[in-house]
Design an enzyme around this catalytic site. Structure first.
Site, PDB file in Angstrom:
ATOM      1  N   CYS A  44       0.802  -1.222   0.000  1.00  0.00           N
ATOM      2  CA  CYS A  44       0.000   0.000   0.000  1.00  0.00           C
ATOM      3  C   CYS A  44       0.832   1.268   0.000  1.00  0.00           C
ATOM      4  CB  CYS A  44      -0.922   0.026   1.215  1.00  0.00           C
ATOM      5  SG  CYS A  44       0.023   0.091   2.738  1.00  0.00           S
TER       6      CYS A  44
ATOM      7  N   CYS B 260      -0.860  -4.648   7.379  1.00  0.00           N
ATOM      8  CA  CYS B 260      -0.711  -3.502   8.292  1.00  0.00           C
ATOM      9  C   CYS B 260       0.068  -3.946   9.538  1.00  0.00           C
ATOM     10  CB  CYS B 260      -2.061  -2.959   8.719  1.00  0.00           C
ATOM     11  SG  CYS B 260      -3.232  -2.716   7.370  1.00  0.00           S
TER      12      CYS B 260
HETATM   13 FE1  FES Z   1      -1.235  -0.272   4.363  1.00  0.00          FE
HETATM   14 FE2  FES Z   1      -2.648  -0.556   6.540  1.00  0.00          FE
HETATM   15  S1  FES Z   1      -3.397  -0.234   4.548  1.00  0.00           S
HETATM   16  S2  FES Z   1      -0.510  -0.402   6.375  1.00  0.00           S
END
Ligand code: FES
Length: 158
Positions: free
Chosen positions: A35, A108
């Protein structure tokens, strides 16, 4: 809202150990390829009963709320652990009271795990006995940043 989301919300209302640690012994930074979020963790060690343990940990996150909540839990959990014990904790364990990470949120937690492992690696490197300069070697010198406080490297004794 799921139990997990509720706990994340509660944790975010009062996140623990957030912010840069000026006198840290080591710091780890990782980015998530999933992400693009980033998380940095600082560790400060102390000696207790002849063992080197984590005195405190702090974090800064450029990531999502789940990463912040996990980091808040993890930095509390790390207090009193040896580097070896800390290195064994995985993302799910670091999430502590938040409960099991949902599949979409596992990365995450892994961001927190990665920053911790990176910080532990940095500490292991800096704990190697330096043949020519004793304790004057600072971790910060290898981190491309100016040390703001006095870094004290506590060598591992076993
Ligand atoms: Fe990437 Fe949580 S969405 S660390």
């Amino acid at each position: 809202m799921s139990d997990f989301e509720e706990k994340v919300r509660e944790t975010l209302a009062n996140p623990q150990n957030q912010g840069e640690m000026q006198d840290a012994d080591s710091v780890g930074t990782v980015g998530s390829p999933d992400c693009g979020d980033m998380l940095r963790m600082w560790l400060k060690f102390t000696e207790k009963d002849g063992k080197k343990v984590i005195d405190r940990a702090s974090f800064q996150s450029f990531g999502c709320q789940t990463a912040i909540a996990v980091a808040s839990m993890a930095t509390e959990m790390l207090k009193g652990k040896t580097a070896e014990e800390a290195a064994e904790l995985n993302a799910q364990e670091l999430s502590g009271d938040l409960g099991a990470l949902p599949p979409m949120k596992i990365h995450c937690g892994q961001l927190v795990e990665g920053a911790l492992k990176n910080a532990l690696d940095q500490d292991a490197e800096s704990s190697q006995p330096a043949s020519n300069q004793g304790t004057s070697q600072t971790l910060a010198s290898s981190m491309h940043q100016k040390p703001k406080g006095t870094l004290r490297i506590v060598p591992l004794e076993d």
